[in-house]
Design a protein around this motif. Structure first.
Motif, PDB file in Angstrom:
ATOM      1  N   SER A 192      16.615   7.863  -5.113  1.00 41.02           N
ATOM      2  CA  SER A 192      15.457   7.279  -4.443  1.00 41.02           C
ATOM      3  C   SER A 192      15.585   7.471  -2.937  1.00 41.02           C
ATOM      4  O   SER A 192      16.657   7.776  -2.418  1.00 41.02           O
ATOM      5  N   ASP A 193      14.479   7.305  -2.252  1.00 39.47           N
ATOM      6  CA  ASP A 193      14.431   7.468  -0.808  1.00 39.47           C
ATOM      7  C   ASP A 193      13.442   6.444  -0.254  1.00 39.47           C
ATOM      8  O   ASP A 193      12.634   5.891  -0.997  1.00 39.47           O
ATOM      9  N   LEU A 194      13.515   6.200   1.033  1.00 38.51           N
ATOM     10  CA  LEU A 194      12.616   5.248   1.688  1.00 38.51           C
ATOM     11  C   LEU A 194      11.648   6.015   2.576  1.00 38.51           C
ATOM     12  O   LEU A 194      12.051   6.768   3.454  1.00 38.51           O
ATOM     13  N   SER A 195      10.372   5.824   2.325  1.00 38.31           N
ATOM     14  CA  SER A 195       9.326   6.440   3.134  1.00 38.31           C
ATOM     15  C   SER A 195       8.688   5.347   3.983  1.00 38.31           C
ATOM     16  O   SER A 195       8.159   4.377   3.452  1.00 38.31           O
ATOM     17  N   PHE A 196       8.759   5.503   5.304  1.00 34.74           N
ATOM     18  CA  PHE A 196       8.213   4.455   6.177  1.00 34.74           C
ATOM     19  C   PHE A 196       7.499   4.999   7.404  1.00 34.74           C
ATOM     20  O   PHE A 196       6.823   4.245   8.115  1.00 34.74           O
ATOM     21  N   GLU A 197       7.606   6.284   7.686  1.00 30.64           N
ATOM     22  CA  GLU A 197       7.061   6.833   8.921  1.00 30.64           C
ATOM     23  C   GLU A 197       5.553   6.634   9.044  1.00 30.64           C
ATOM     24  O   GLU A 197       5.055   6.200  10.079  1.00 30.64           O
ATOM     25  N   LYS A 198       4.821   6.936   7.976  1.00 26.91           N
ATOM     26  CA  LYS A 198       3.359   6.810   8.019  1.00 26.91           C
ATOM     27  C   LYS A 198       2.954   5.337   8.183  1.00 26.91           C
ATOM     28  O   LYS A 198       2.065   5.013   8.970  1.00 26.91           O
ATOM     29  N   GLU A 199       3.628   4.456   7.458  1.00 24.23           N
ATOM     30  CA  GLU A 199       3.336   3.017   7.552  1.00 24.23           C
ATOM     31  C   GLU A 199       3.638   2.501   8.956  1.00 24.23           C
ATOM     32  O   GLU A 199       2.885   1.686   9.509  1.00 24.23           O
ATOM     33  N   LEU A 200       4.705   2.991   9.559  1.00 25.26           N
ATOM     34  CA  LEU A 200       5.079   2.578  10.906  1.00 25.26           C
ATOM     35  C   LEU A 200       4.052   3.075  11.938  1.00 25.26           C
ATOM     36  O   LEU A 200       3.650   2.324  12.827  1.00 25.26           O
TER      37      LEU A 200
END
Length: 138
Positions: free
Chosen positions: A42-50
């Motif tokens: 698994s990985d964490l995607s946060f750039e777009k949300e940030l």
């Protein structure tokens, strides 16, 4: 007080560091389970949300419901809501035991995340160095 001195930069960098640390943990877990049967990385995607939180925060305003309230710009509440999305990231070539961790891919993610974490730390240090310089007056 920190908002008046730094703007949203310190809060943004702090949130970025938190999310990068969380991502580092997920990637490390993937590497630790490289030989675990049926493990899916698994990985964490946060750039777009940030980015969305930052753009919404710059236009958000806090309501002044009393004439004695001090008007402030919004923004940090938007950052507080960013948690990132944990996504399963299986490799296309699943092993015979059902494990879909690609060590090379995970090591690349780990290195990239560490570089971005260090860059955020350096930016934060520069912010504080600027304040120290302003206080010293030299």
């Amino acid at each position: 007080m920190a908002l008046q001195i730094f703007g949203n930069t310190v809060e943004l960098l702090g949130k970025t560091l938190d999310l990068r640390a969380k991502r580092q943990g997920l990637i490390s877990s993937n590497l630790a389970n490289v030989e675990t049967p049926n493990f899916t990385p698994s990985d964490l995607s946060f750039e777009k949300e940030l980015k969305n939180a930052v753009s919404k925060g710059s236009s958000a305003r806090l309501d002044v419901t009393n004439p004695r309230h001090i008007p402030l710009k919004g923004g940090t509440q938007q950052l507080d809501r960013v948690q990132g999305d944990v996504l399963e990231t299986p490799d296309k070539a699943e092993g015979p035991d059902g494990n879909s961790v690609a060590m090379e891919t995970e090591m690349g993610r780990l290195a990239e995340n560490q570089i971005m974490y260090n860059a955020s730390i350096q930016l934060l240090n520069k912010k504080f160095d600027g304040i120290k310089l302003a206080i010293k007056g030299s």
